[in-house]
Design a protein around this motif. Structure first.
Motif, PDB file in Angstrom:
ATOM      1  N   TYR A  41       0.688  -1.254   0.165  1.00  0.00           N
ATOM      2  CA  TYR A  41       0.019  -0.073  -0.024  1.00  0.00           C
ATOM      3  C   TYR A  41       0.861   1.335   0.124  1.00  0.00           C
ATOM      4  O   TYR A  41       2.119   1.244   0.321  1.00  0.00           O
ATOM      5  CB  TYR A  41      -0.938   0.074   1.257  1.00  0.00           C
ATOM      6  N   ALA A  42       0.177   2.336  -0.376  1.00  0.00           N
ATOM      7  CA  ALA A  42       0.794   3.820  -0.212  1.00  0.00           C
ATOM      8  C   ALA A  42       0.153   4.395   0.867  1.00  0.00           C
ATOM      9  O   ALA A  42      -1.018   3.899   1.190  1.00  0.00           O
ATOM     10  CB  ALA A  42       0.769   4.692  -1.409  1.00  0.00           C
ATOM     11  N   ALA A  43       0.990   5.294   1.563  1.00  0.00           N
ATOM     12  CA  ALA A  43       0.428   6.065   2.575  1.00  0.00           C
ATOM     13  C   ALA A  43       0.318   7.626   2.364  1.00  0.00           C
ATOM     14  O   ALA A  43       1.281   7.945   1.446  1.00  0.00           O
ATOM     15  CB  ALA A  43       1.208   5.922   3.833  1.00  0.00           C
ATOM     16  N   LEU A  44      -0.519   8.386   2.792  1.00  0.00           N
ATOM     17  CA  LEU A  44      -0.402   9.754   2.376  1.00  0.00           C
ATOM     18  C   LEU A  44      -0.105  10.544   3.657  1.00  0.00           C
ATOM     19  O   LEU A  44      -0.629  10.406   4.819  1.00  0.00           O
ATOM     20  CB  LEU A  44      -2.063  10.119   2.147  1.00  0.00           C
TER      21      LEU A  44
ATOM     22  N   ILE B  13       0.355   4.718 -10.246  1.00  0.00           N
ATOM     23  CA  ILE B  13       1.546   4.020 -10.005  1.00  0.00           C
ATOM     24  C   ILE B  13       1.198   2.629  -9.690  1.00  0.00           C
ATOM     25  O   ILE B  13       2.378   1.614  -9.732  1.00  0.00           O
ATOM     26  CB  ILE B  13       2.279   4.500  -8.837  1.00  0.00           C
ATOM     27  N   GLY B  14       0.108   1.932 -10.197  1.00  0.00           N
ATOM     28  CA  GLY B  14      -0.057   0.709 -10.057  1.00  0.00           C
ATOM     29  C   GLY B  14      -0.226  -0.048  -8.966  1.00  0.00           C
ATOM     30  O   GLY B  14      -0.297  -1.114  -8.793  1.00  0.00           O
ATOM     31  N   LEU B  15      -0.555   0.672  -7.867  1.00  0.00           N
ATOM     32  CA  LEU B  15      -0.907  -0.056  -6.373  1.00  0.00           C
ATOM     33  C   LEU B  15      -2.615  -0.093  -6.345  1.00  0.00           C
ATOM     34  O   LEU B  15      -3.319   0.901  -6.938  1.00  0.00           O
ATOM     35  CB  LEU B  15      -0.289   0.838  -5.354  1.00  0.00           C
ATOM     36  N   ARG B  16      -2.895  -0.850  -5.263  1.00  0.00           N
ATOM     37  CA  ARG B  16      -4.532  -0.709  -5.206  1.00  0.00           C
ATOM     38  C   ARG B  16      -4.959  -0.099  -3.974  1.00  0.00           C
ATOM     39  O   ARG B  16      -6.070   0.379  -3.917  1.00  0.00           O
ATOM     40  CB  ARG B  16      -4.982  -2.266  -5.161  1.00  0.00           C
ATOM     41  N   TYR B  17      -3.929  -0.049  -2.988  1.00  0.00           N
ATOM     42  CA  TYR B  17      -4.365   0.405  -1.711  1.00  0.00           C
ATOM     43  C   TYR B  17      -3.642   1.635  -1.332  1.00  0.00           C
ATOM     44  O   TYR B  17      -2.492   1.848  -1.199  1.00  0.00           O
ATOM     45  CB  TYR B  17      -4.283  -0.731  -0.627  1.00  0.00           C
ATOM     46  N   LEU B  18      -4.447   2.497  -0.492  1.00  0.00           N
ATOM     47  CA  LEU B  18      -3.952   3.779  -0.096  1.00  0.00           C
ATOM     48  C   LEU B  18      -4.538   3.954   1.440  1.00  0.00           C
ATOM     49  O   LEU B  18      -5.659   3.796   1.814  1.00  0.00           O
ATOM     50  CB  LEU B  18      -4.619   5.138  -0.618  1.00  0.00           C
ATOM     51  N   TRP B  19      -3.427   4.207   2.415  1.00  0.00           N
ATOM     52  CA  TRP B  19      -3.834   4.607   3.804  1.00  0.00           C
ATOM     53  C   TRP B  19      -3.598   5.976   3.944  1.00  0.00           C
ATOM     54  O   TRP B  19      -2.670   6.754   3.850  1.00  0.00           O
ATOM     55  CB  TRP B  19      -2.791   3.927   4.695  1.00  0.00           C
ATOM     56  N   VAL B  20      -5.040   6.586   4.468  1.00  0.00           N
ATOM     57  CA  VAL B  20      -5.110   8.139   4.664  1.00  0.00           C
ATOM     58  C   VAL B  20      -5.737   8.306   6.103  1.00  0.00           C
ATOM     59  O   VAL B  20      -6.825   7.650   6.218  1.00  0.00           O
ATOM     60  CB  VAL B  20      -5.631   8.929   3.456  1.00  0.00           C
ATOM     61  N   ASP B  21      -5.029   8.752   7.011  1.00  0.00           N
ATOM     62  CA  ASP B  21      -5.617   8.715   8.328  1.00  0.00           C
ATOM     63  C   ASP B  21      -7.112   9.198   8.732  1.00  0.00           C
ATOM     64  O   ASP B  21      -8.010   8.546   9.298  1.00  0.00           O
ATOM     65  CB  ASP B  21      -4.993   9.696   9.387  1.00  0.00           C
ATOM     66  N   SER B  22      -7.372  10.333   7.951  1.00  0.00           N
ATOM     67  CA  SER B  22      -8.995  10.761   8.139  1.00  0.00           C
ATOM     68  C   SER B  22      -9.990   9.680   7.606  1.00  0.00           C
ATOM     69  O   SER B  22     -11.042   9.922   8.031  1.00  0.00           O
ATOM     70  CB  SER B  22      -9.092  12.223   7.348  1.00  0.00           C
TER      71      SER B  22
END
Length: 527
Positions: free
Chosen positions: A218-221, A270-279
Motif C-alpha cells: 500500500y501507499a500512505a499519504l 503507479i499501479g497500487l491498489r491500496y491507500l492509507w490516509v488517516d482521516s
C-alpha cells in the motif's frame, strides 16, 4: 527526452554585451573524459558579474539575464536592487558539479553556472529570502556528448507523466533491492495489519474502505489537515464506506478534499491498489480504543508502506497534489534559448520551496516523513522520488543510468551516535501541534526508536537511563509554557530545545553510558 518547447525564443531576444562576452557554447557545460585528471574542469576565471540588479532587470531582452533572475528567486519575489541603501549585483560562478551517489560508481561530472545576489561590497542579501544554491545547466537535448546524466530535461507542462514515476519505483526495486523495503528508524519488520486492531485501506479500484491484510502492499499519504473541517470516517458512515463504489457516491465524492482525491488517483497511476490516509482509514470519533491504538503505531503504518505520498507544500487538505490532474501543475519550467542550438535551464533546489511550507512545521508530518522508506514528494510543481539509497530522483533531471541510480549502497553509516538522538528531539521540539495534548502521540514512533537505541524507556520525552544529563537541555530560542507536560522536560515548552551531550562530552552512546555511572550529581529516590 521530450522535445524542447518551440516557443522559447521571444521576438527581439538577444544576449546583452555582458553575456555575449562569455562566449557560451554547449561544450562548456560538459566535462570530457580526461579533463578531471588534467585539471581542465576548473575555469581560469570562474566568477563574473552580470551587473547591478537594477540594470539586469532592465535587460529583459537577454535570455541569460532573465534566467539568472529566475534562478535567484525572481519568479517568486522581487529581487532587491538595494540592501540597506547599498546597490546589489548578480554574480555568476562556474562550478563543477560532481554528484557522488556511490564512491565506487563512475563519475559523470557536469559544469554549471551558479547565480548569486550580493551587495557591491560582497555582502549577502538578508532583507528577503532569495533562492540559494540553484544551478543553471545545459538542457540535455543540446548535449554534445552521449552522457547526459544530471543535465536538465524538459518536463510535460500540463501534468505529471506517471510512466516515469512507475519507472523510478521499478529502478529502485531492481538496483536497490530489499534495502529500500524497510527503514532504519523501525526496529521491527511487522505489517501494521498484524498489530492494529482495525487497520483499513482505501481500495482505489473498488472505491471503498477495506480491512487490510498482512501481505497488502500500500501507499500512505502524509499531508497537512489545515484548519477547515472536511469529510472524515465516523461511526455513522463507516459501514456505508465499506461497500464497493462508496467513494463514487454523490454524497461522499464531492466532500472528500482534493489532496486525498489526487492521492487516490496517484495510487492508481503507479499501479497500487491500496491507500492509507488517516482521516478515512481511522474512525475519527471512535471511543473503543481503536483510534488510540492506531495513533500510537504511526511508525508502523508509514514504515511498512511501499511508498509515502507527501503533499509537501500544501497548507490544507484541499490544496491538492499539483500535476495529478490536467492543468494543475502550476509551474512553468525555466528554460531559455540563449542562442540557436543552446538551451539553458534552471535546476531548482526544492528546499527553497519548503522555507515557508506548513508541512515542515508540523509535528505529525515530521514523524511520518522520518519513517517512510520511500516517498513521492509533491513540491515546486514537480514530483520527486526519494528512497534510502536515492536522495532525489526528479522529473527535470536525467539520472536513469548506473551512475545516477546505484545510490549510496556502500556508504558507511555511523552507529551509536547520541547526537543523532538529541537531534531528533531538537527538531521535533521546534514543531507545531494543533493540540498540545498530542505532544507524545506525534512523538510515539520516535520515542520507540530512541528507547531501542538507548535501551531505556522515556519519561516525558527524557530517557530514564540518561535522565540527569538529558535534563541539561537548553532553549535555543524563546519558548512558551506547554501546560500538558512538566516544566522540567523539553516537552513542557513550545520552542526548540537541545541537550548538547554530544558537544560537551561525546557523541558515543556507550561512552556516555559508562560515564554516567561515575559522573552523576543527583541522588534519585523512588516512592
Amino acid at each position: 527526452l521530450l522535445p524542447v518547447p518551440a516557443n522559447l525564443a521571444h521576438p527581439g531576444d538577444r544576449l546583452c554585451d555582458t553575456c555575449k562576452a562569455l562566449k557560451l557554447t554547449a561544450s562548456r557545460f560538459v566535462i570530457l573524459p580526461g579533463d578531471l585528471k588534467k585539471g581542465k574542469h576548473v575555469m581560469k576565471d570562474p566568477t563574473f558579474s552580470l551587473g547591478l540588479v537594477k540594470d539586469v532587470l532592465k535587460k529583459n531582452y537577454c535570455p541569460l539575464c532573465r534566467l539568472a533572475i529566475v534562478a535567484i528567486g525572481g519568479d517568486r519575489m522581487e529581487v532587491p536592487a538595494l540592501e540597506n541603501g547599498e546597490p546589489t549585483s548578480i554574480v555568476l560562478t562556474w562550478d563543477t558539479d560532481i554528484p557522488m551517489p556511490n564512491p565506487c560508481a563512475p563519475k559523470s561530472p557536469i559544469r554549471v553556472l551558479r547565480p548569486h545576489c550580493e551587495t557591491v561590497e560582497g555582502k549577502d542579501i538578508r532583507s528577503v529570502q532569495l533562492s540559494l544554491f540553484q544551478e543553471i545547466s545545459l538542457l540535455a537535448n543540446d548535449c554534445p556528448v552521449p552522457a547526459t546524466t544530471f543535465l536538465v530535461r524538459p518536463i510535460p507542462q500540463d501534468k505529471i507523466d506517471f510512466s516515469m514515476v512507475r519507472n523510478w519505483l521499478s529502478l529502485c526495486g531492481t538496483w536497490h533491492g530489499d534495502s529500500c523495503n524497510n527503514t532504519e528508524m523501525l526496529e521491527v519488520d511487522t505489517h501494521p495489519a498484524d498489530e492494529i486492531s482495525a487497520f483499513r485501506f482505501v481500495d482505489v479500484i473498488d472505491n471503498c474502505l477495506v480491512h487490510g491484510r498482512s501481505n497488502s502492499k500500500y501507499a500512505a499519504l502524509s499531508y497537512v489537515w489545515g484548519r477547515a473541517r472536511f469529510f472524515r470516517t465516523l461511526r455513522e458512515n463507516v459501514e456505508k464506506l465499506q461497500k464497493p463504489g462508496a467513494f463514487k457516491l454523490p454524497e461522499f465524492i464531492d466532500k472528500i478534499p482534493w489532496t486525498i482525491r489526487d492521492a487516490i488517483e496517484a495510487v492508481r497511476e503507479i499501479g497500487l491498489r491500496y491507500l492509507w490516509v488517516d482521516s478515512l482509514c481511522i474512525v475519527q470519533d471512535d471511543t473503543t480504543g481503536e483510534k488510540a491504538d492506531a495513533i500510537s503505531k504511526m511508525d508502523l503504518v508509514y514504515g511498512a508502506a511501499f511508498v509515502t505520498i507527501i503533499a509537501a507544500t500544501g497548507d490544507g487538505a484541499d490544496a491538492g497534489l499539483p500535476g495529478v490532474r490536467s492543468g494543475t501543475r502550476g509551474y512553468r519550467q525555466p528554460i531559455e534559448e540563449v542562442m540557436p542550438g543552446l538551451r539553458l535551464a534552471v535546476k531548482p533546489v526544492h528546499s527553497n520551496y519548503m522555507k515557508d511550507s506548513v508541512y515542515i512545521s508540523r509535528g505529525w508530518t515530521f514523524q511520518e516523513n522520518l519513517f517512510s522508506p520511500r516517498s513521492l514528494r509533491f513540491v515546486g510543481g514537480q514530483i520527486v522520488f526519494k528512497c534510502r539509497r536515492a536522495d532525489e530522483w526528479r522529473e527535470d533531471v536525467v539520472f536513469e543510468n548506473s551512475t545516477g541510480i546505484v545510490g549510496s549502497l556502500l556508504m558507511p553509516r555511523e552507529k551509536g551516535d547520541i547526537g543523532k538522538l538529541e537531534g531528533l528531539i531538537q527538531s521535533y521540539s521546534d514543531l507545531s501541534l494543533t493540540y498540545d495534548s498530542d505532544i507524545y502521540n506525534a512523538f510515539a514512533g520516535i520515542s520507540k526508536y530512541i528507547t531501542s537505541k538507548l535501551k531505556s524507556n522515556l519519561c516525558h520525552g527524557i530517557p530514564e537511563a540518561h535522565f540527569d544529563w538529558f535534563l541539561l537541555w537548553t532553549a535555543l530560542k524563546p519558548q512558551k509554557r506547554r501546560e500538558s507536560a512538566p516544566s522540567w522536560s523539553w516537552s513542557g515548552w513550545t520552542g526548540q530545545s537541545w541537550s548538547y551531550i554530544w558537544k560537551w562530552y561525546t557523541g558515543n552512546v556507550k561512552r556516555v553510558g559508562r560515564a554516567q555511572r561515575n559522573r552523576t550529581w543527583i541522588i534519585w529516590y523512588q516512592r
